[in-house]
Scaffold this motif. Structure first.
Motif, mmCIF file in Angstrom:
data_model
loop_
_atom_site.group_PDB
_atom_site.id
_atom_site.type_symbol
_atom_site.label_atom_id
_atom_site.label_comp_id
_atom_site.label_asym_id
_atom_site.label_seq_id
_atom_site.Cartn_x
_atom_site.Cartn_y
_atom_site.Cartn_z
ATOM 1 N N TYR A 1 -4.252 5.239 0.513
ATOM 2 C CA TYR A 1 -3.265 4.167 0.655
ATOM 3 C C TYR A 1 -2.521 4.260 1.985
ATOM 4 C CZ TYR A 1 -3.873 2.607 -4.159
ATOM 5 O OH TYR A 1 -4.384 2.091 -5.312
ATOM 6 N N VAL B 1 1.173 6.614 -7.323
ATOM 7 C CA VAL B 1 -0.013 7.406 -7.683
ATOM 8 C C VAL B 1 0.230 8.901 -7.468
ATOM 9 C CG1 VAL B 1 -1.587 5.520 -7.152
ATOM 10 C CG2 VAL B 1 -1.100 7.248 -5.411
ATOM 11 N N ALA B 2 1.479 9.230 -7.137
ATOM 12 C CA ALA B 2 1.771 10.636 -6.826
ATOM 13 C C ALA B 2 1.334 11.567 -7.955
ATOM 14 C CB ALA B 2 3.243 10.812 -6.521
ATOM 15 N N THR C 1 -2.707 13.754 -1.971
ATOM 16 C CA THR C 1 -3.849 13.521 -2.863
ATOM 17 C C THR C 1 -4.777 12.513 -2.191
ATOM 18 O OG1 THR C 1 -2.841 11.654 -3.976
ATOM 19 C CG2 THR C 1 -2.351 13.841 -4.864
ATOM 20 N N LEU D 1 8.258 9.764 0.280
ATOM 21 C CA LEU D 1 7.664 8.912 -0.779
ATOM 22 C C LEU D 1 6.825 9.705 -1.786
ATOM 23 C CD1 LEU D 1 6.418 5.821 1.291
ATOM 24 C CD2 LEU D 1 8.509 6.006 -0.043
ATOM 25 N N ASP D 2 7.253 10.910 -2.022
ATOM 26 C CA ASP D 2 6.525 11.732 -2.992
ATOM 27 C C ASP D 2 5.078 11.990 -2.559
ATOM 28 O OD1 ASP D 2 6.876 13.264 -5.131
ATOM 29 O OD2 ASP D 2 6.752 11.675 -6.655
ATOM 30 N N ALA E 1 -2.486 1.462 4.830
ATOM 31 C CA ALA E 1 -1.227 0.893 5.350
ATOM 32 C C ALA E 1 -1.160 1.054 6.870
ATOM 33 C CB ALA E 1 -0.039 1.582 4.688
ATOM 34 N N LEU F 1 -6.007 9.803 -3.178
ATOM 35 C CA LEU F 1 -5.594 8.412 -3.367
ATOM 36 C C LEU F 1 -4.408 8.067 -2.472
ATOM 37 C CD1 LEU F 1 -6.790 6.263 -5.142
ATOM 38 C CD2 LEU F 1 -5.054 6.754 -6.871
ATOM 39 N N GLN F 2 -3.475 9.020 -2.376
ATOM 40 C CA GLN F 2 -2.316 8.792 -1.503
ATOM 41 C C GLN F 2 -2.753 8.658 -0.045
ATOM 42 O OE1 GLN F 2 0.276 12.085 -2.630
ATOM 43 N NE2 GLN F 2 1.738 10.589 -3.431
ATOM 44 N N LYS G 1 0.845 -1.201 0.000
ATOM 45 C CA LYS G 1 0.000 0.000 0.000
ATOM 46 C C LYS G 1 0.875 1.244 0.000
ATOM 47 C CE LYS G 1 -4.117 -1.993 0.564
ATOM 48 N NZ LYS G 1 -5.204 -1.863 -0.401
ATOM 49 N N LEU G 2 1.948 1.159 0.769
ATOM 50 C CA LEU G 2 2.855 2.292 0.864
ATOM 51 C C LEU G 2 3.549 2.545 -0.473
ATOM 52 C CD1 LEU G 2 3.240 3.740 3.571
ATOM 53 C CD2 LEU G 2 5.461 2.669 3.741
ATOM 54 N N ASP H 1 -0.886 10.741 -10.368
ATOM 55 C CA ASP H 1 -2.158 10.328 -10.977
ATOM 56 C C ASP H 1 -3.297 11.300 -10.766
ATOM 57 O OD1 ASP H 1 -0.760 8.210 -11.742
ATOM 58 O OD2 ASP H 1 -1.856 6.712 -10.580
ATOM 59 N N SER H 2 -3.438 11.758 -9.549
ATOM 60 C CA SER H 2 -4.606 12.594 -9.259
ATOM 61 C C SER H 2 -4.179 13.976 -8.804
ATOM 62 C CB SER H 2 -5.451 11.922 -8.190
ATOM 63 O OG SER H 2 -4.624 11.543 -7.134
ATOM 64 N N PRO H 3 -5.029 14.972 -9.057
ATOM 65 C CA PRO H 3 -4.651 16.331 -8.698
ATOM 66 C C PRO H 3 -4.677 16.536 -7.187
ATOM 67 C CG PRO H 3 -6.906 16.265 -9.479
ATOM 68 C CD PRO H 3 -6.355 14.910 -9.686
ATOM 69 N N VAL H 4 -3.878 17.470 -6.744
ATOM 70 C CA VAL H 4 -3.828 17.790 -5.318
ATOM 71 C C VAL H 4 -5.068 18.593 -4.947
ATOM 72 C CG1 VAL H 4 -2.564 19.015 -3.539
ATOM 73 C CG2 VAL H 4 -1.341 17.814 -5.343
ATOM 74 N N ARG I 1 2.343 2.108 -3.265
ATOM 75 C CA ARG I 1 1.378 2.710 -4.178
ATOM 76 C C ARG I 1 1.376 4.237 -4.053
ATOM 77 N NH1 ARG I 1 -0.004 0.425 -8.318
ATOM 78 N NH2 ARG I 1 -2.049 1.439 -8.391
ATOM 79 N N ILE I 2 1.752 4.714 -2.862
ATOM 80 C CA ILE I 2 1.742 6.169 -2.636
ATOM 81 C C ILE I 2 2.628 6.866 -3.655
ATOM 82 C CG2 ILE I 2 2.449 7.982 -1.004
ATOM 83 C CD1 ILE I 2 1.591 6.107 1.249
ATOM 84 N N LYS I 3 3.816 6.319 -3.842
ATOM 85 C CA LYS I 3 4.764 6.929 -4.766
ATOM 86 C C LYS I 3 4.260 6.797 -6.211
ATOM 87 C CE LYS I 3 9.793 7.142 -5.219
ATOM 88 N NZ LYS I 3 10.069 8.386 -4.519
ATOM 89 N N LYS J 1 1.954 13.850 -1.559
ATOM 90 C CA LYS J 1 1.468 15.211 -1.771
ATOM 91 C C LYS J 1 0.099 15.423 -1.143
ATOM 92 C CE LYS J 1 3.907 15.933 -6.165
ATOM 93 N NZ LYS J 1 4.412 14.571 -6.423
#
Lengths: 297, 473
Positions: B225, A291-292, B219, B214-215, B229, B221-222, A284-285, A294-297, A287-289, B217
């Motif tokens: 996840y 999807v960085a 979001t 880990l980049d 976790a 989705l982040q 899961k962790l 992928d989606s807007p902030v 995935r964070i990097k 930001k």
């Protein structure tokens, strides 16, 4: 005229006077007594080996309860009409008992009828009065006989005493118990009240568990007879159902070279479950990097 | 190009729910936005006081290492451990620190899983307690070994049937999981630190923040996840910690010794651990609140709740202790009688036993239970005393039992019969304490002691703990 109740008619002065009198007499009584009354309970048991066990129990009544007197001196004597023998001086135990075991073969002083008077006495002290107790006993002997007829097992007990020249004299009219010795007590098989020429017979059951060879100890006994006290006779016989008491001692399962299967499985499942979740969270962790962007902030 | 907007976490598309969580004492959003900035100066420029602490603590740790080297060279003879008392304060320390780690894990993971909003500021302290006490505590059991050079035998010849093997596996697993969990809770704060453009720290630290973030930001989705976790780790750490600490208790409970062979030891150890961890947490909260002026983040409410928990634990602990000793006393065997008599003999362990009862049971109940004595300072002092009392308890579990074997001790030097720690053991004990403090001192310079992003994220309260297929009443 109004009726007066019973209590209203009693003169209060009379009641006070009576109560005072009760107290005064009670106090005098106590002072007069000074000591509490002690008692001795005496028993005589002839064991299978022929040894005789004399037990004296010293006690005192205190209210409704009984107090056993500890560390007190009890004197035991045996006497006939013209002879008195001091048997022992014994100190009572915490249960108030003093016991004397007299070996087989000891000759008690006997009167003409073969009786011996056993006496236990306590001299008393500041707290407790003196006490004594006696029993008159005669020597009685048992012989056990085991027989099987038509698959019926019978135990016969022959009871007899000896006259002055040593001849056996059968004794009838005893209340005889027959049983099997178990670990803590006697398992009763039956009671015999009738005899013929001193022989008491009882049919014996064949379903009593014995030891690994089917052997158990049969006990014939009379209790607190007024002439003989308690007398018992024991003999071993292989009439029981063989029972093996050798239990297989459970082994310590973890002392083996290899762990039991359930333990290996448990450890594996627990560890696999834990580490699976750990790696799942790491995934899961990761995935964070990914999807960085992928989606807007 | 990076923006100045530090608070990027709060972007959510769904509505904000606060449930029934009491947010009264959680600072307002406006203040929270600047919360990371409050910690920046101390992260950028450690004070002289900080350097002084690091120097002193490092010196104590180094002296401990010297003592360990001496022990390895000279052997166990320079410790107080002998043929009968084969364990001493090393084992007491091991049990004590493992207990602290368990408590920290339980507290932080419970807060995480149950979405306890008021507990968020305490998450990092709890996690640091867990990791630091694991790092410090685990080696203590190794110090008891006569041949450290054969330590790998545990893995090459380890038997699954042995509680020692269970413990090694469980503690190793627990350590890995707890370090991972500690890192997970840092990610958002690392991202915040990374996103401060004018953060005056060494380039390697900036790089470290960038890698470790880990980049991230913020979001949706982040966040999803990261939360997943977090939740998975929290859910798995709680049973792992309970198992690890129960296994530790079984090291004692599964041996046929008076005072140890008890079925209650598992839960008793777990209760004791939670109790000691809670007490230590209050002490650390108080120190950071004073030192870093965190009155807005670590509020009176936190002391209130934890003090309530502490007195509750004191009562539980008292109950378990009573159950333990009354059972031992009631069906007294000869050896148990000798052991229990030592706890009432003032020439032996009565002083320690009574001081332990006073510190761990009586004082917390009186001082926290009764309103006249109750204050933040008094609660903190009592908590510190509880920690000491519970360390004494561990000593009383380990040493008197070993001095009271079933087979009488004969033909042995008198000074070998009873245990007393040598300077080596004391040096390593103080080194352990110093190392734990040092970890806190250094960790609070790497990231804020308050999980800033977590505290700022109030939407977290709406996340369900369990998801149901149907949305019913």
């Amino acid at each position: 005229m109004s009726k007066m109740s019973f209590f209203n008619r009693i003169n209060p002065h009379l009641i006070i006077g009576l109560i005072t009198l009760l107290f005064i007499t009670g106090a005098f009584q106590q002072e007069a007594a000074g000591q509490e009354r002690s008692r001795i309970r005496l028993s005589f048991v002839k064991k299978s080996s022929g040894d005789k066990l004399i037990t004296a129990t010293l006690y005192a009544g205190r209210g409704k309860s009984m107090v056993y007197l500890e560390n007190e001196l009890i004197t035991l004597t045996a006497s006939s009409a013209d002879t008195t023998v001091a048997l022992a001086e014994l100190t009572t135990s915490t249960e108030g008992t003093a016991q004397l075991m007299i070996e087989n073969g000891y000759r008690f002083p006997l009167d003409e009828e073969g009786f011996t008077l056993i006496e236990a006495s306590f001299e008393g002290n500041d707290e407790y009065s003196s006490a004594s107790s006696d029993i008159e006993v005669k020597d009685l002997e048992f012989d056990l006989d085991f027989s099987i007829e038509d698959s019926v097992k019978t135990v016969s007990v022959r009871a007899y005493e000896r006259d002055s020249i040593g001849n056996e004299v059968p004794v009838d009219g005893l209340f005889m118990y027959v049983g099997v010795q178990r670990l803590y007590s006697i398992l009763p098989v039956g009671e015999i009240m009738s005899s013929e020429e001193g022989v008491y017979s009882i049919e014996f059951p064949d379903d009593i568990p014995g030891d690994s060879t089917g052997t158990f100890t049969v006990v014939a006994r009379i209790d607190d007879n007024e002439y003989y006290g308690s007398v018992e006779r024991k003999e071993d016989i292989a009439w029981g159902t063989p029972v093996s008491f050798e239990l297989e001692a459970p082994q310590r399962k973890l002392w083996t070279d290899e762990a039991p299967l359930w333990m290996i499985a448990s450890v594996f499942i627990v560890l696999a479950g834990a580490w699976f979740h750990f790696f799942l969270s790491i995934y899961k962790l990761s995935r964070i990097k990914k999807v960085a962007g992928d989606s807007p902030v | 190009m990076k923006t100045d907007n530090v608070n990027t976490d709060n972007v959510r598309t769904d509505s904000v729910h606060t449930d029934n969580v009491d947010l009264e004492n959680v600072p307002a959003d406006k203040d929270n936005t600047d919360l990371i900035k409050k910690f920046v100066p101390s992260i950028e420029r450690p004070s002289r006081q900080w350097y002084a602490w690091v120097t002193v603590l490092s010196a104590i740790v180094l002296f401990g290492i010297y003592a360990l080297v001496r022990q390895i060279i000279d052997g166990q003879i320079i410790t107080g451990m002998r043929d009968n008392a084969v364990w001493g304060i090393y084992t007491a320390n091991f049990v004590f620190f493992m207990g602290l780690s368990y408590a920290g894990a339980l507290i932080s993971c419970t807060f995480q899983l149950l979405r306890i909003q008021w507990g968020k500021p305490l998450l990092r302290i709890a996690e640091l307690i867990t990791v630091s006490s694991l790092i410090v505590g685990a080696p203590f059991i190794l110090f008891c070994l006569g041949r450290l050079d054969r330590i790998h035998y545990l893995f090459t010849f380890g038997r699954i049937q042995s509680p020692i093997t269970w413990d090694v596996i469980a503690i190793t697993t627990d350590l890995v999981f707890c370090i991972a969990f500690l890192y997970f809770t840092h990610i958002r704060d690392f991202a915040k630190l990374r996103d401060i453009p004018d953060l005056k720290v060494a380039p390697w630290r900036k790089k470290m923040y960038r890698i470790l973030a880990l980049d991230y930001k913020g979001t949706p989705l982040q966040k999803k996840y990261l939360h997943q976790a977090h939740d998975i780790m929290a859910a798995i750490i709680i049973p792992t910690a309970i198992i690890a600490y129960s296994l530790l208790s079984w090291l004692f409970g599964m041996s046929l010794r008076p005072g140890w062979h008890s079925t209650i030891f598992g839960p008793y150890f777990v209760i004791t651990a939670t109790y000691s961890g809670l007490a230590l947490m209050i002490v650390i909260m108080w120190i950071y609140r004073k030192m870093q002026k965190l009155e807005d983040q670590i509020t009176n409410l936190h002391f209130n709740y934890l003090a309530f928990g502490l007195v509750l634990m004191a009562l539980f602990y008292g109950y378990f202790s009573f159950s333990e000793y009354i059972t031992e006393w009631y069906n007294l065997t000869e050896t148990s009688a000798i052991l229990l008599a030592k706890f009432f003999d003032f020439s032996q362990y009565a002083w320690l036993a009574f001081i332990h009862i006073l510190l761990a049971i009586v004082l917390p109940v009186i001082v926290i239970g009764l309103p006249w004595f109750r204050s933040i300072n008094s609660v903190t002092i009592i908590s510190a005393l509880v920690v000491i009392g519970l360390w004494i308890k561990r000593y009383l579990i380990v040493v008197p039992t070993l001095e009271t074997p079933f087979i009488p001790i004969q033909d042995i030097r008198e000074d070998w019969v009873t245990y007393s720690p040598s300077w080596v053991e004391l040096a390593l004990t103080f080194a352990g304490i110093a190392l734990m403090i040092l970890i806190f001192v250094i960790a609070s310079k790497i990231a804020p002691i308050i999980p800033v992003a977590e505290v700022e994220d109030k939407h977290d309260a709406s996340k369900p703990i369990l998801k149901f297929k149907t949305q019913g009443a």
